[in-house]
Design a protein around this motif. Structure first.
Motif, PDB file in Angstrom:
ATOM      1  N   SER A  14      69.919  19.420 -20.599  1.00  0.00           N
ATOM      2  CA  SER A  14      71.275  19.761 -21.020  1.00  0.00           C
ATOM      3  C   SER A  14      71.429  21.267 -21.171  1.00  0.00           C
ATOM      4  CB  SER A  14      71.637  19.066 -22.338  1.00  0.00           C
ATOM      5  OG  SER A  14      70.854  19.561 -23.391  1.00  0.00           O
ATOM      6  N   ILE A  15      72.669  21.690 -21.025  1.00  0.00           N
ATOM      7  CA  ILE A  15      73.009  23.101 -21.165  1.00  0.00           C
ATOM      8  C   ILE A  15      74.325  23.187 -21.939  1.00  0.00           C
ATOM      9  CG2 ILE A  15      74.176  23.087 -18.925  1.00  0.00           C
ATOM     10  CD1 ILE A  15      73.406  26.019 -18.607  1.00  0.00           C
ATOM     11  N   TYR A  16      74.413  24.198 -22.810  1.00  0.00           N
ATOM     12  CA  TYR A  16      75.652  24.467 -23.552  1.00  0.00           C
ATOM     13  C   TYR A  16      75.816  25.981 -23.625  1.00  0.00           C
ATOM     14  CZ  TYR A  16      78.857  25.128 -27.423  1.00  0.00           C
ATOM     15  OH  TYR A  16      79.914  25.537 -28.209  1.00  0.00           O
ATOM     16  N   GLU A  17      76.995  26.459 -23.259  1.00  0.00           N
ATOM     17  CA  GLU A  17      77.294  27.884 -23.360  1.00  0.00           C
ATOM     18  C   GLU A  17      78.673  28.067 -23.978  1.00  0.00           C
ATOM     19  OE1 GLU A  17      76.746  30.044 -19.760  1.00  0.00           O
ATOM     20  OE2 GLU A  17      74.636  29.481 -19.609  1.00  0.00           O
ATOM     21  N   ASP A  18      78.751  28.976 -24.940  1.00  0.00           N
ATOM     22  CA  ASP A  18      80.007  29.298 -25.613  1.00  0.00           C
ATOM     23  C   ASP A  18      80.401  30.715 -25.209  1.00  0.00           C
ATOM     24  OD1 ASP A  18      82.172  29.416 -27.306  1.00  0.00           O
ATOM     25  OD2 ASP A  18      80.971  29.843 -29.084  1.00  0.00           O
ATOM     26  N   TYR A  19      81.453  30.815 -24.415  1.00  0.00           N
ATOM     27  CA  TYR A  19      81.917  32.095 -23.883  1.00  0.00           C
ATOM     28  C   TYR A  19      83.269  32.432 -24.487  1.00  0.00           C
ATOM     29  CZ  TYR A  19      83.549  35.490 -20.429  1.00  0.00           C
ATOM     30  OH  TYR A  19      84.031  36.616 -19.813  1.00  0.00           O
ATOM     31  N   GLU A  20      83.398  33.637 -25.001  1.00  0.00           N
ATOM     32  CA  GLU A  20      84.669  34.086 -25.569  1.00  0.00           C
ATOM     33  C   GLU A  20      85.366  34.986 -24.548  1.00  0.00           C
ATOM     34  OE1 GLU A  20      86.352  36.487 -29.406  1.00  0.00           O
ATOM     35  OE2 GLU A  20      84.493  35.366 -29.605  1.00  0.00           O
ATOM     36  N   MET A  21      86.470  34.485 -24.013  1.00  0.00           N
ATOM     37  CA  MET A  21      87.166  35.197 -22.930  1.00  0.00           C
ATOM     38  C   MET A  21      87.779  36.518 -23.395  1.00  0.00           C
ATOM     39  SD  MET A  21      88.863  32.097 -20.796  1.00  0.00           S
ATOM     40  CE  MET A  21      89.086  33.036 -19.301  1.00  0.00           C
ATOM     41  N   ALA A  22      88.222  36.583 -24.647  1.00  0.00           N
ATOM     42  CA  ALA A  22      88.883  37.799 -25.141  1.00  0.00           C
ATOM     43  C   ALA A  22      87.926  38.996 -25.125  1.00  0.00           C
ATOM     44  CB  ALA A  22      89.408  37.567 -26.549  1.00  0.00           C
ATOM     45  N   THR A  23      86.677  38.772 -25.460  1.00  0.00           N
ATOM     46  CA  THR A  23      85.703  39.867 -25.502  1.00  0.00           C
ATOM     47  C   THR A  23      84.772  39.877 -24.298  1.00  0.00           C
ATOM     48  OG1 THR A  23      84.151  38.522 -26.778  1.00  0.00           O
ATOM     49  CG2 THR A  23      85.688  39.899 -28.024  1.00  0.00           C
ATOM     50  N   GLY A  24      84.728  38.765 -23.557  1.00  0.00           N
ATOM     51  CA  GLY A  24      83.829  38.680 -22.403  1.00  0.00           C
ATOM     52  C   GLY A  24      82.372  38.549 -22.789  1.00  0.00           C
ATOM     53  N   ILE A  25      82.132  37.952 -23.948  1.00  0.00           N
ATOM     54  CA  ILE A  25      80.766  37.829 -24.461  1.00  0.00           C
ATOM     55  C   ILE A  25      80.382  36.356 -24.561  1.00  0.00           C
ATOM     56  CG2 ILE A  25      79.292  38.209 -26.482  1.00  0.00           C
ATOM     57  CD1 ILE A  25      80.922  40.717 -27.063  1.00  0.00           C
ATOM     58  N   ILE A  26      79.147  36.063 -24.185  1.00  0.00           N
ATOM     59  CA  ILE A  26      78.611  34.717 -24.394  1.00  0.00           C
ATOM     60  C   ILE A  26      78.070  34.677 -25.823  1.00  0.00           C
ATOM     61  CG2 ILE A  26      76.873  33.029 -23.718  1.00  0.00           C
ATOM     62  CD1 ILE A  26      77.048  34.127 -20.887  1.00  0.00           C
TER      63      ILE A  26
END
Length: 86
Positions: A14-26
């Motif tokens: 399994s893989i999970y990634e949380d990316y915040e588009m406003a800052t461009g940071i994972i």
């Protein structure tokens, strides 16, 4: 983003990634391998978190999950007086 890949009846990834588009940071990344142990599932994974300010924490995760509780029941006619000898 989250995903699960089943290799066969006993193994998965399994893989999970949380990316915040406003800052461009994972913010968080989790990767784990899973093994079916019949009544249990064991998982071994690694987690990386962005704590801000260029700091990252990394952790190793070992998880055991019970798939189903065994069936049990209470007696339908429960007399509390008999239990305490009254």
């Amino acid at each position: 983003f989250a995903g699960y890949l089943r290799f066969n009846e006993n193994w998965g990834f399994s893989i999970y990634e949380d990316y915040e588009m406003a800052t461009g940071i994972i913010n968080e990344q989790d990767y784990a391998i899973h093994r079916d142990l019949s009544s249990w599932t064991a998982s071994l994974g690694i987690q990386a978190r962005n704590n801000g300010g260029g700091k990252t924490s990394v952790g190793l995760i070992l998880t055991f999950t019970l798939k189903d509780l065994p069936r049990f029941g209470l007696p339908a006619d429960l007399n509390v007086g008999q239990v305490f000898g009254e």
